[in-house]
Design an enzyme around this catalytic site. Structure first.
Site, PDB file in Angstrom:
ATOM      1  N   HIS A 355       0.836  -1.207   0.000  1.00 17.88           N
ATOM      2  CA  HIS A 355       0.000   0.000   0.000  1.00 17.88           C
ATOM      3  C   HIS A 355       0.872   1.259   0.000  1.00 17.88           C
ATOM      4  O   HIS A 355       0.917   2.010   0.972  1.00 17.88           O
ATOM      5  CB  HIS A 355      -0.941  -0.008   1.204  1.00 17.88           C
ATOM      6  CG  HIS A 355      -2.010  -1.044   1.126  1.00 17.88           C
ATOM      7  ND1 HIS A 355      -1.928  -2.250   1.789  1.00 17.88           N
ATOM      8  CD2 HIS A 355      -3.182  -1.072   0.442  1.00 17.88           C
ATOM      9  CE1 HIS A 355      -3.014  -2.971   1.532  1.00 17.88           C
ATOM     10  NE2 HIS A 355      -3.782  -2.280   0.711  1.00 17.88           N
ATOM     11  N   HIS A 359       1.217   1.468  -5.755  1.00 20.50           N
ATOM     12  CA  HIS A 359      -0.153   0.940  -5.792  1.00 20.50           C
ATOM     13  C   HIS A 359      -1.138   2.054  -6.139  1.00 20.50           C
ATOM     14  O   HIS A 359      -2.055   1.861  -6.956  1.00 20.50           O
ATOM     15  CB  HIS A 359      -0.509   0.316  -4.449  1.00 20.50           C
ATOM     16  CG  HIS A 359      -1.974   0.000  -4.298  1.00 20.50           C
ATOM     17  ND1 HIS A 359      -2.622  -0.934  -5.073  1.00 20.50           N
ATOM     18  CD2 HIS A 359      -2.918   0.529  -3.462  1.00 20.50           C
ATOM     19  CE1 HIS A 359      -3.900  -0.988  -4.729  1.00 20.50           C
ATOM     20  NE2 HIS A 359      -4.104  -0.117  -3.747  1.00 20.50           N
ATOM     21  N   ASP A 393      -5.158   5.536  -0.538  1.00 27.00           N
ATOM     22  CA  ASP A 393      -4.378   4.804   0.475  1.00 27.00           C
ATOM     23  C   ASP A 393      -3.267   5.655   1.085  1.00 27.00           C
ATOM     24  O   ASP A 393      -2.309   5.107   1.647  1.00 27.00           O
ATOM     25  CB  ASP A 393      -3.770   3.536  -0.136  1.00 27.00           C
ATOM     26  CG  ASP A 393      -4.690   2.336  -0.070  1.00 27.00           C
ATOM     27  OD1 ASP A 393      -5.509   2.275   0.872  1.00 27.00           O
ATOM     28  OD2 ASP A 393      -4.624   1.470  -0.965  1.00 27.00           O
ATOM     29  N   ASN A 513      -5.074  -5.906  -9.672  1.00 26.50           N
ATOM     30  CA  ASN A 513      -3.806  -6.632  -9.826  1.00 26.50           C
ATOM     31  C   ASN A 513      -3.971  -8.045 -10.380  1.00 26.50           C
ATOM     32  O   ASN A 513      -3.227  -8.443 -11.280  1.00 26.50           O
ATOM     33  CB  ASN A 513      -3.055  -6.683  -8.498  1.00 26.50           C
ATOM     34  CG  ASN A 513      -2.668  -5.310  -7.982  1.00 26.50           C
ATOM     35  OD1 ASN A 513      -2.564  -5.113  -6.783  1.00 26.50           O
ATOM     36  ND2 ASN A 513      -2.469  -4.355  -8.877  1.00 26.50           N
TER      37      ASN A 513
END
Length: 635
Positions: A355, A359, A393, A513
């Site tokens: 994270h 990402h 995030d 992903n």
């Protein structure tokens, strides 16, 4: 019982509650009607009963009275759901009367008794001929109608229609995982995968230990384990206020977060002449070649990170927003945008394996591709979506929401244990806008600003993975509703529908992903696995229960087997259903579904190979005699 027919039948009307009242047309009161009929009224004042509220049904319009007459119901029903339910019950009674279905089952509160079985001879005399085939069709139809009534009568009225699908999907998933656990090759590992899926992707209602009436005497005596001690880690209100004003966040882990001030006051300097990629690098030309693929699914974010001096989020987001002409549309100063993006990216932690800023960059680019595939959203919605993805995030500590709740972290206290990290991410993203030279929304009209803020909050909060089943259920409900209504074009007519699709778009990008080419998916898998194991190490250090799939295996062989089994379950039960449903409603997802199939096959083969190797090694281990001597040597 006569069936209503003609233009006044409910079947020729729409259930539009209060449509006449909305136009200012009111039903006439009984007194007004009496005056018109020439009835003399007494001059003596009549005692008035307490006035009923507007939802009591005494102000129904003409259609509502017609509906009540059709339903044959003495009590006034005004809520749409209850009206639909009662109408279906009446339709059922009428259907039984018309078709003379043999031996219909009684329903609770049914308005009519079962009709006596009628022979075909009697039906012939009455002018109706219902043969065995039609009787079977009538019984099958009645069974379908009873199923619909069962669903409606048992649903909780405080929940949405999507919750019905969500609850059904939970039961279906439970059956699938039960079969999944029945695999004899590694029952312990399979159980852990099931626990992992249930804990992380299903928002189970919290079970409260409420005292029974017999226990009321001790209701004020909290167990030692739950009582708040003087040295509790929970903060006082003054501590929260102080930390918030000083922009401090409690250290979550001695390893994961070493900073006590996660809101850095140091704003990265934006170059006066902004490079074409948005970042300064000695690999500008090569970087632009990779950024030139930004419209394609599955670009190499890892290489872009390397070429951009670890600023993939800044260069990818800047490139996409320029490409979409959002800077001109909303008068966003390029230097302000780059400054904010670098400031935001600096608050992603480099020591968090998964994270992190890579990402975030990957989710931004994935969302960009999905938006291109179905260009039904306006520029303001696109701007809010890209902002939400970039921020979704930020300042992630590399541990789960449940970890923060269990350890009574201050963020969990601040956000009342609800979507703790997601609330923190979007709150921080908006706080950073307040820093000097960072407000990219400065030139938005007030209404535009409120819209962007609301959309971004709704989208980021939906990235809480415990909400996955709810999002999937609502999306599937939309798909099937459109299908039943033969609506072949996606028309989103209100905010609720539009934000629902955007939330699922961001959710798909966040879970993108496994739908990427294998060489990238393997890297993401290694990263998230290491992050899970890091959390498990921290849980061991704190002597708290280990979260599913967070226990670091003893050796590489066990690690590979565990990872492979987890990915097979993750794709099969979480990711594939989501992308399949997304493709049904919004756009062609064949590319993503093909990658999912290939990646699942890869990890399934890897798992099977690991199991065979483990079983082979186990069967070839020489047995020992009670004295500890090798049996083979004794022979």
């Amino acid at each position: 019982m006569a069936v209503a027919t003609g233009p006044h039948s409910q079947f020729h009307r729409r259930h539009t509650i209060g449509s006449r009242n909305n136009l200012g047309l009111q039903s006439k009161s009984p007194m007004e009607t009496g005056e018109q009929r020439g009835v003399k009224r007494s001059a003596t004042p009549v005692k008035q009963f307490p006035r009923s509220s507007f939802i009591s049904g005494h102000n129904l319009d003409e259609y509502e009275h017609d509906l009540q007459g059709f339903l044959g119901h003495e009590d006034v029903i005004v809520t749409p759901f209850a009206q639909i339910l009662q109408t279906l019950r009446t339709v059922r009674s009428n259907f039984i009367y018309i078709t003379k279905v043999a031996n219909p089952k009684m329903r609770r509160g049914s308005s009519c008794a079962p009709q006596p079985t009628t022979s075909n001879n009697n039906l012939k005399h009455s002018g109706l001929i219902i043969d065995d085939e039609n009787q079977k069709m009538a019984r099958d139809t009645l069974d379908e109608l009873d199923w619909c009534l069962d669903q409606l009568e048992t649903m909780h009225t405080h929940r949405s229609v999507g919750d019905m699908a969500s609850n059904k999907f939970r039961k279906m998933l439970g059956k699938e995982l039960t079969a999944f656990e029945a695999d004899d090759s590694n029952p312990v590992g399979n159980s852990r995968v099931s626990d992992f899926i249930f804990q992380n992707y299903l928002n189970k209602e919290q079970e409260l230990d409420l005292p029974s009436p017999k226990e009321q005497d001790g209701v004020n005596k909290l167990p030692v384990s739950t009582a708040m001690s003087s040295d509790s880690v929970g903060p006082s209100s003054s501590e929260i206020s102080s930390n918030h004003s000083n922009r401090h966040i409690q250290t979550i882990s001695h390893r994961v977060l070493s900073k006590t001030d996660s809101l850095s006051n140091t704003i990265p300097e934006c170059p006066e002449d902004i490079p074409v990629s948005g970042v300064e690098t000695t690999h500008q030309q090569e970087l632009m070649q990779y950024l030139g693929e930004v419209d394609n699914w599955g670009i190499d974010v890892f290489k872009i990170s390397e070429l951009s001096n670890n600023r993939p989020l800044t260069c990818i987001t800047y490139t996409i927003m320029k490409k979409r002409n959002l800077l001109n549309t909303f008068q966003i100063n390029p230097q302000t945008l780059v400054t904010y993006l670098m400031h935001l990216e600096a608050h992603y932690h480099q020591d968090v394996p998964y994270h992190n800023n890579m990402h975030a960059a990957d989710v931004v680019q994935s969302a960009h591709v999905l938006l291109n595939a179905q260009p039904i959203f306006n520029d303001l919605e696109v701007l809010a979506t890209l902002f939400a993805c970039a921020a979704h995030d930020v300042d992630h500590p590399g541990v789960s929401n449940q970890f923060l709740v269990t350890t009574e972290n201050r963020l969990a206290w601040l956000y009342n244990d609800e979507s703790v990290l997601e609330n923190h991410h979007i709150s921080l993203a908006f706080q950073l806008l307040k820093d000097e030279g960072c407000n990219i929304f400065d030139n938005l009209a007030p209404k535009q600003w409120k819209s962007v803020r609301k959309m971004a909050i709704d989208m980021v909060l939906s990235t809480d993975m415990s909400k996955h089943m709810g999002l999937l259920a609502e999306l599937k409900t939309m798909v099937e509703t459109k299908k039943v209504a033969a609506a072949y074009e996606l028309k989103l007519d209100n905010y609720a529908e539009r934000i629902q699709v955007l939330q699922n778009l961001v959710h798909c990008a966040d879970l993108g992903n496994p739908a990427k080419p294998l060489q990238f998916y393997k890297q993401w898998t290694d990263r998230i696995t290491e992050e899970f194991f890091n959390q498990g190490d921290e849980e061991k250090r704190r002597d708290i229960s280990l979260s599913p799939m967070c226990e670091r295996p003893e050796n590489k062989a066990l690690r590979d087997e565990s990872v492979a089994k987890t990915q097979v379950g993750f794709i099969t039960y979480i990711v594939h259903p989501l992308w399949e449903t997304w493709g049904d409603l919004v756009s062609d997802a064949s590319t993503q579904l093909l990658h999912l199939e290939d990646n699942r096959d890869y990890y399934d083969k890897m798992y099977q190979d690991c199991v065979k190797k483990r079983l082979t090694e186990t069967s070839t281990v020489p047995a020992l005699t009670p004295s500890g001597e090798d049996v083979a040597e004794n022979e």
